[in-house]
Design a protein around this motif. Structure first.
Motif, PDB file in Angstrom:
ATOM      1  N   UNK A   1      55.205   2.486  29.684  1.00 31.18           N
ATOM      2  CA  UNK A   1      53.754   2.657  29.540  1.00 31.18           C
ATOM      3  C   UNK A   1      53.363   4.121  29.668  1.00 31.18           C
ATOM      4  N   UNK A   2      54.012   4.834  30.599  1.00 30.23           N
ATOM      5  CA  UNK A   2      53.725   6.264  30.792  1.00 30.23           C
ATOM      6  C   UNK A   2      54.115   7.053  29.550  1.00 30.23           C
ATOM      7  N   UNK A   3      55.253   6.702  28.947  1.00 38.73           N
ATOM      8  CA  UNK A   3      55.704   7.385  27.737  1.00 38.73           C
ATOM      9  C   UNK A   3      54.736   7.133  26.586  1.00 38.73           C
ATOM     10  N   UNK A   4      54.309   5.905  26.439  1.00 35.02           N
ATOM     11  CA  UNK A   4      53.349   5.576  25.380  1.00 35.02           C
ATOM     12  C   UNK A   4      52.032   6.307  25.612  1.00 35.02           C
ATOM     13  N   UNK A   5      51.602   6.380  26.872  1.00 34.61           N
ATOM     14  CA  UNK A   5      50.362   7.087  27.189  1.00 34.61           C
ATOM     15  C   UNK A   5      50.499   8.573  26.864  1.00 34.61           C
ATOM     16  N   UNK A   6      51.667   9.139  27.159  1.00 33.63           N
ATOM     17  CA  UNK A   6      51.905  10.558  26.863  1.00 33.63           C
ATOM     18  C   UNK A   6      51.886  10.805  25.359  1.00 33.63           C
ATOM     19  N   UNK A   7      52.486   9.909  24.589  1.00 40.33           N
ATOM     20  CA  UNK A   7      52.481  10.055  23.129  1.00 40.33           C
ATOM     21  C   UNK A   7      51.054   9.938  22.585  1.00 40.33           C
ATOM     22  N   UNK A   8      50.300   9.020  23.125  1.00 36.95           N
ATOM     23  CA  UNK A   8      48.914   8.854  22.688  1.00 36.95           C
ATOM     24  C   UNK A   8      48.108  10.100  23.038  1.00 36.95           C
ATOM     25  N   UNK A   9      48.326  10.654  24.230  1.00 38.18           N
ATOM     26  CA  UNK A   9      47.621  11.863  24.658  1.00 38.18           C
ATOM     27  C   UNK A   9      47.970  13.031  23.736  1.00 38.18           C
ATOM     28  N   UNK A  10      49.258  13.152  23.375  1.00 35.38           N
ATOM     29  CA  UNK A  10      49.680  14.230  22.467  1.00 35.38           C
ATOM     30  C   UNK A  10      48.982  14.094  21.118  1.00 35.38           C
ATOM     31  N   UNK A  11      48.851  12.878  20.609  1.00 37.52           N
ATOM     32  CA  UNK A  11      48.161  12.660  19.337  1.00 37.52           C
ATOM     33  C   UNK A  11      46.683  13.003  19.452  1.00 37.52           C
ATOM     34  N   UNK A  12      46.069  12.652  20.593  1.00 32.71           N
ATOM     35  CA  UNK A  12      44.665  12.992  20.812  1.00 32.71           C
ATOM     36  C   UNK A  12      44.474  14.503  20.833  1.00 32.71           C
ATOM     37  N   UNK A  13      45.406  15.212  21.458  1.00 30.17           N
ATOM     38  CA  UNK A  13      45.322  16.676  21.510  1.00 30.17           C
ATOM     39  C   UNK A  13      45.450  17.254  20.114  1.00 30.17           C
ATOM     40  N   UNK A  14      46.408  16.741  19.327  1.00 34.51           N
ATOM     41  CA  UNK A  14      46.583  17.232  17.961  1.00 34.51           C
ATOM     42  C   UNK A  14      45.310  17.019  17.152  1.00 34.51           C
ATOM     43  N   UNK A  15      44.705  15.859  17.298  1.00 38.61           N
ATOM     44  CA  UNK A  15      43.462  15.571  16.583  1.00 38.61           C
ATOM     45  C   UNK A  15      42.361  16.530  17.024  1.00 38.61           C
ATOM     46  N   UNK A  16      42.262  16.763  18.337  1.00 33.37           N
ATOM     47  CA  UNK A  16      41.249  17.690  18.847  1.00 33.37           C
ATOM     48  C   UNK A  16      41.512  19.103  18.328  1.00 33.37           C
ATOM     49  N   UNK A  17      42.786  19.531  18.307  1.00 33.01           N
ATOM     50  CA  UNK A  17      43.112  20.870  17.821  1.00 33.01           C
ATOM     51  C   UNK A  17      42.779  21.021  16.335  1.00 33.01           C
ATOM     52  N   UNK A  18      42.911  19.937  15.582  1.00 33.15           N
ATOM     53  CA  UNK A  18      42.540  19.981  14.162  1.00 33.15           C
ATOM     54  C   UNK A  18      41.052  20.265  13.983  1.00 33.15           C
ATOM     55  N   UNK A  19      40.236  19.873  14.956  1.00 35.03           N
ATOM     56  CA  UNK A  19      38.789  20.047  14.826  1.00 35.03           C
ATOM     57  C   UNK A  19      38.299  21.385  15.383  1.00 35.03           C
ATOM     58  N   UNK A  20      39.181  22.138  16.042  1.00 29.78           N
ATOM     59  CA  UNK A  20      38.801  23.444  16.583  1.00 29.78           C
ATOM     60  C   UNK A  20      39.104  24.509  15.542  1.00 29.78           C
TER      61      UNK A  20
END
Length: 103
Positions: free
Chosen positions: A3-22
């Motif tokens: 679950x922690x690994x999946x959460x980390x992968x999801x967080x990394x994807x969220x960061x990538x999406x946020x970085x795309x908008x900056x």
């Protein structure tokens, strides 16, 4: 743990999406050359003032363009590193007791 690994992968994807908008911008020659990029280091646009466009100053224009590109990429890298560092701190903060570190 999975679950922690999946959460980390999801967080990394969220960061990538946020970085795309900056959006970051690098300029040279007082803004006559402007490069816009995402914080994921993808060049989005290049603006060159009309007064700089001529065959006589091609080499100078290329040098100024390099300056503006490097400034935009440096800004993107700073933002990307800050975002990833914050995410890593959060992730390791959650996993801190996993290895018996009871500090």
């Amino acid at each position: 743990m999975f679950d922690k690994l999946m959460a980390a992968q999801q967080k990394a994807q969220e960061i990538k999406t946020r970085l795309d908008s900056i959006t970051v911008t690098g300029e040279a020659e007082g803004g006559k050359i402007r490069v816009t990029a995402s914080a994921n280091k993808e060049i989005k646009s290049i603006h060159i003032a009309d007064e700089l466009v001529s065959l006589e100053n091609k080499e100078e224009l290329e040098e100024l363009l390099l300056v503006a590109l490097n400034k935009a990429i440096a800004q993107a890298e700073n933002i990307s590193q800050s975002e990833m560092q914050a995410a890593t701190q959060n992730m390791f903060g959650d996993l801190g007791n996993l290895f018996g570190n009871n500090q």
